[in-house]
Design an enzyme around this catalytic site. Sequence first.
Site, PDB file in Angstrom:
ATOM      1  N   LYS A 168       0.874  -1.185   0.000  1.00 59.27           N
ATOM      2  CA  LYS A 168       0.000   0.000   0.000  1.00 59.27           C
ATOM      3  C   LYS A 168       0.907   1.228   0.000  1.00 59.27           C
ATOM      4  O   LYS A 168       1.133   1.867   1.035  1.00 59.27           O
ATOM      5  CB  LYS A 168      -0.937  -0.046   1.209  1.00 59.27           C
TER       6      LYS A 168
HETATM    7  N1  PMP Z   1      -7.708  -1.531  -3.020  1.00 64.94           N
HETATM    8  C1  PMP Z   1      -7.153  -0.317  -2.901  1.00 64.94           C
HETATM    9  C2  PMP Z   1      -6.365   0.207  -4.039  1.00 64.94           C
HETATM   10  C3  PMP Z   1      -7.323   0.433  -1.738  1.00 64.94           C
HETATM   11  O1  PMP Z   1      -6.772   1.658  -1.618  1.00 64.94           O
HETATM   12  C4  PMP Z   1      -8.097  -0.091  -0.694  1.00 64.94           C
HETATM   13  C5  PMP Z   1      -8.308   0.699   0.558  1.00 64.94           C
HETATM   14  N2  PMP Z   1      -7.321   0.459   1.493  1.00 64.94           N
HETATM   15  C6  PMP Z   1      -8.654  -1.368  -0.853  1.00 64.94           C
HETATM   16  C7  PMP Z   1      -8.445  -2.060  -2.031  1.00 64.94           C
HETATM   17  C8  PMP Z   1      -9.445  -2.006   0.242  1.00 64.94           C
HETATM   18  O2  PMP Z   1      -8.574  -2.464   1.235  1.00 64.94           O
HETATM   19  P1  PMP Z   1      -9.052  -2.531   2.741  1.00 64.94           P
HETATM   20  O3  PMP Z   1     -10.286  -3.320   2.739  1.00 64.94           O
HETATM   21  O4  PMP Z   1      -7.958  -3.227   3.465  1.00 64.94           O
HETATM   22  O5  PMP Z   1      -9.271  -1.136   3.174  1.00 64.94           O
END
Ligand code: PMP
Length: 318
Positions: A168
């Site tokens: 991320k």
């Molecule tokens: N994909 C992307 C590109 C994101 O930014 C997010 C948000 N964090 C998600 C998926 C969803 O991930 P999560 O459920 O862990 O927030």
Amino acid sequence: MVDSALANEAGARPEFIWRNGKLVPWPEAVVHVNAVGHASVPSVFEGIVAYWNTEHEQLYVFRLREHMQRLLDSLKIVRLGTGFSLDEMVQGVVDLLRANKTRQDTYIRPWAFVEGIVYELISPANAPTELVIDMWPFKSGLLTERGVRVGVSSWSRIDDNVLPPRAKAFSNYHNSRLAAIEATANGYDRTLLLNARGKLTEGPGSCVALVRQGTVITPSLSSGVLDSITRDTVLRLFPELLGIPVLDREVDRTELYVADELFYMGTGWEVLPILEVDRIQVGDGRMGPITRAIERAYHDAVRGVDERYREWLTPVWC
Ligand code: PMP
């Protein structure tokens, strides 16, 4: 990424920010203008939500340990580290929420970046990092009868051997941003991205799932998506609570057009129904029954209403 739930629209500033293990008053948490490392090439972050439960008079941080573990995983992928342990990072969030006397839904953003004045954008492996935790009020859209119209992006989703979506990293959101801006320009609310092979991946800030003939289908983790914690949550709640089977596999663009239901899933977007794709109506154009059921189940889990999922919650107040 353009999303009102994630934006600090009120411009609310917490009293404190957590910076490298210390609670620092907001005005003092500064960096020099040349210290671009704080938001540049290898920086990684997390997005976490804490939900206020009025009846319990309690603030619950949802799957905090898993988010902090993913931050450590992101750091590992980009070959950086932090001097803080998982326990210290978890405690840092609790300390920050307590210091700011938080008694409302809150978005929490921990992030790690190369410290100091950074001239070399290709900063070396194991460069020293700072770890900061910020927070601001969050507006939950759960149980509000919402829905969005979506266009499939002409931009391809970044691939694991290009800019790994599993990390991320702020840099990844250049791809998300281009797709989101294109969608807005074309009159859509949101977007979905395909990978270089034309298979469905995710939205710019959220994973996606579709429902066909009573089965929930979502692109697999190797399609070019973040290893989403909401995706993991929802994939567990469907069979456990609703008796609905889930499949993760490759999904074609045209499968979106024949889906009975479609929804985003992510920490910030929560469970967000998609009512139209490429101007083709999904189902009857309203939130479908399976989406409605998972939205309720997710709401009850994150807000601490459903006792069975207490292990996912970190209570902030003793
Ligand atoms: N994909 C992307 C590109 C994101 O930014 C997010 C948000 N964090 C998600 C998926 C969803 O991930 P999560 O459920 O862990 O927030």
